[in-house]
Enzyme design. Sequence first.
Site, PDB file in Angstrom:
ATOM      1  N   TRP A 192       0.837  -1.204  -0.015  1.00 24.38           N
ATOM      2  CA  TRP A 192      -0.071   0.104   0.040  1.00 24.38           C
ATOM      3  C   TRP A 192       1.010   1.249   0.095  1.00 24.38           C
ATOM      4  O   TRP A 192       2.018   1.289   0.758  1.00 24.38           O
ATOM      5  CB  TRP A 192      -0.872   0.018   1.191  1.00 24.38           C
ATOM      6  N   ASP A 273      -0.863  -5.416   9.343  1.00 22.24           N
ATOM      7  CA  ASP A 273      -1.527  -4.355   8.821  1.00 22.24           C
ATOM      8  C   ASP A 273      -3.095  -5.272   8.678  1.00 22.24           C
ATOM      9  O   ASP A 273      -2.899  -5.877   7.741  1.00 22.24           O
ATOM     10  CB  ASP A 273      -1.161  -3.664   8.049  1.00 22.24           C
ATOM     11  N   LYS A 309     -13.188  -0.867   6.142  1.00 15.74           N
ATOM     12  CA  LYS A 309     -14.188  -1.738   5.067  1.00 15.74           C
ATOM     13  C   LYS A 309     -14.809  -2.745   5.790  1.00 15.74           C
ATOM     14  O   LYS A 309     -16.019  -2.754   5.079  1.00 15.74           O
ATOM     15  CB  LYS A 309     -12.889  -2.569   4.238  1.00 15.74           C
TER      16      LYS A 309
HETATM   17  N1  PLA Z   1      -3.624  -0.529   5.207  1.00 20.24           N
HETATM   18  C1  PLA Z   1      -3.963  -1.100   4.130  1.00 20.24           C
HETATM   19  C2  PLA Z   1      -3.304  -2.143   3.569  1.00 20.24           C
HETATM   20  C3  PLA Z   1      -4.940  -0.348   3.051  1.00 20.24           C
HETATM   21  O1  PLA Z   1      -5.198  -0.920   2.036  1.00 20.24           O
HETATM   22  C4  PLA Z   1      -5.253   0.887   3.976  1.00 20.24           C
HETATM   23  C5  PLA Z   1      -6.526   1.492   2.895  1.00 20.24           C
HETATM   24  C6  PLA Z   1      -5.345   1.285   4.910  1.00 20.24           C
HETATM   25  C7  PLA Z   1      -4.311   0.595   5.880  1.00 20.24           C
HETATM   26  C8  PLA Z   1      -6.002   2.379   5.369  1.00 20.24           C
HETATM   27  O2  PLA Z   1      -7.184   2.522   5.726  1.00 20.24           O
HETATM   28  P1  PLA Z   1      -8.047   3.636   6.886  1.00 20.24           P
HETATM   29  O3  PLA Z   1      -7.145   4.262   7.421  1.00 20.24           O
HETATM   30  O4  PLA Z   1      -9.090   4.068   6.110  1.00 20.24           O
HETATM   31  O5  PLA Z   1      -8.374   2.505   7.903  1.00 20.24           O
HETATM   32  N2  PLA Z   1      -6.535   1.519   1.637  1.00 20.24           N
HETATM   33  C9  PLA Z   1      -7.516   1.965   0.442  1.00 20.24           C
HETATM   34  C10 PLA Z   1      -7.850   3.524   0.991  1.00 20.24           C
HETATM   35  C11 PLA Z   1      -8.943   1.518   0.726  1.00 20.24           C
HETATM   36  C12 PLA Z   1      -6.623   4.368   0.831  1.00 20.24           C
HETATM   37  O6  PLA Z   1      -5.667   4.562   0.279  1.00 20.24           O
HETATM   38  O7  PLA Z   1      -6.552   5.030   2.051  1.00 20.24           O
HETATM   39  C13 PLA Z   1      -6.723   1.848  -0.746  1.00 20.24           C
HETATM   40  O8  PLA Z   1      -7.467   2.317  -1.977  1.00 20.24           O
HETATM   41  O9  PLA Z   1      -5.647   1.531  -1.168  1.00 20.24           O
END
Ligand code: PLA
Length: 463
Positions: A192, A273, A309
């Site tokens: 991510w 995570d 989610k």
């Molecule tokens: N960790 C991972 C692996 C994630 O994919 C995301 C969210 C988070 C943490 C953080 O989520 P939160 O802070 O909203 O609880 N990833 C998303 C959104 C869904 C983003 O980038 O913020 C994504 O589209 O990858």
Amino acid sequence: MSPQFTSPPNSDAHSSPSSSSSLISSASDRRLSALVRHLAAEESSPMDSLSASPTAARADSVFAHVVQGPEDPILGVTVAYNKDQSPNKVNLGVGAYRTEEGKPLVLNVVRKAEQKLVNDMSRVKEYLPIVGLAEFNKLSARLILGADSPPVQENRVTTVQCLSGTGSLRVGGEFLARHYQERTIYIPTPTWGNHTKVFTLAGLSVKNYRYYDPATRGLNFQGLLEDLGSAPAGAVVLLHACAHNPTGVDPTLEQWEQIRQLMRSRALLPFFDSAYQGFASGSLDADAQSVRRFAADGGELLVAQSYAKNMGLYGERVGALSIVLKTSEVATKVESQLKLVIRPMYSNPPIHGASIVATILKDRDLFNEWTIELKAMADRIISMRHQLFDSLRAKGTPGDWSHIIKQIGMFTFTGLNPEQVAFMTKEYHIYMTSDGRISMAGLSSRTVPHLTEAIHAAVTRLA
Ligand code: PLA
């Protein structure tokens, strides 16, 4: 290379962060501000700095030198999508669940919990403690670790309510930078996009371990074992608990067991995570297996949980950081230090989202209702995988698309390159991250044919 997979910016300057952020020396202070400037200017074009030069006409502001920052590689996709006027536009960028009708979903069980909260006139809007809502914390630790897990039973877990998954990662990172002797964290390639920034700014030095093999579109298990095997003893390792983002590739349970044994034998500290518990398989328990194996072996670990989610509470920013420790005495002391991290950052967390979660988790009927709604979301995503796969096959689109049905969780890592992605956005108004990741949760039976057309055209015209 996609912007979100860049290696740590200026890692030389950050390989030895200050030993205590509360006593930031002027040298490390300068390093931090250099890093902040670097991140702010990342990906900005030379034109940006030219137009913002102090000699420019608008130099009367004390901020005239500020350069235009780049959009976030993931959230910026939504910004571009919102500007598009086409009726055919589809947003497959950010991982946000949509219904078959393409609408955001508020779970029925969340509506019910909110109604209960509103009707309860004894509820007030006082500050929460620094660590958040006590019952939310207790229930969150049980949800991820298992109610009968030894650390929960032996009272050697400390849990603090944080601002969703991101906030939990950041608080965990800051705690490690202050109190853990090995300040290097290994994150998977790819991962991510925000991980690198969160941990670097927390004061850790970020390194990568091999994870995904583009040739097989599967796990590079050998590479992973080699890289973790040669990481310095004690290093922190970031692991996606399930539904790896962006690849949708998870280790099997046997592979998790090998990873656990290797990490424990080399005293590597796991930082899980867990942003998608229940979203991968539809089962909260199955998706927590990786974490629970580590929690059961008596060793220590950190885990960041998000309810964005699995409860659809994206904008409520509700999550938790749990740290599993060897004894309850250590857990008490660790908690006292987590409070010192949190208090100057945001003082204490918001009450509403955590109250919704606690209301659902503590009530058997609501909890059961939640698991059913969660499973329905996971099943819809899995059915989208099959529909897209069948549709590409029926169209005869060149390539082996079986990874679409093999991968798991919210995303498919299509293998489309940035040029093909740009083409699909320009010609078909399909929005996705430039690394070729698509959010399956954003797709519906109605949009599958359009996406198929777009992928087919991209693959046949821009091989
Ligand atoms: N960790 C991972 C692996 C994630 O994919 C995301 C969210 C988070 C943490 C953080 O989520 P939160 O802070 O909203 O609880 N990833 C998303 C959104 C869904 C983003 O980038 O913020 C994504 O589209 O990858």
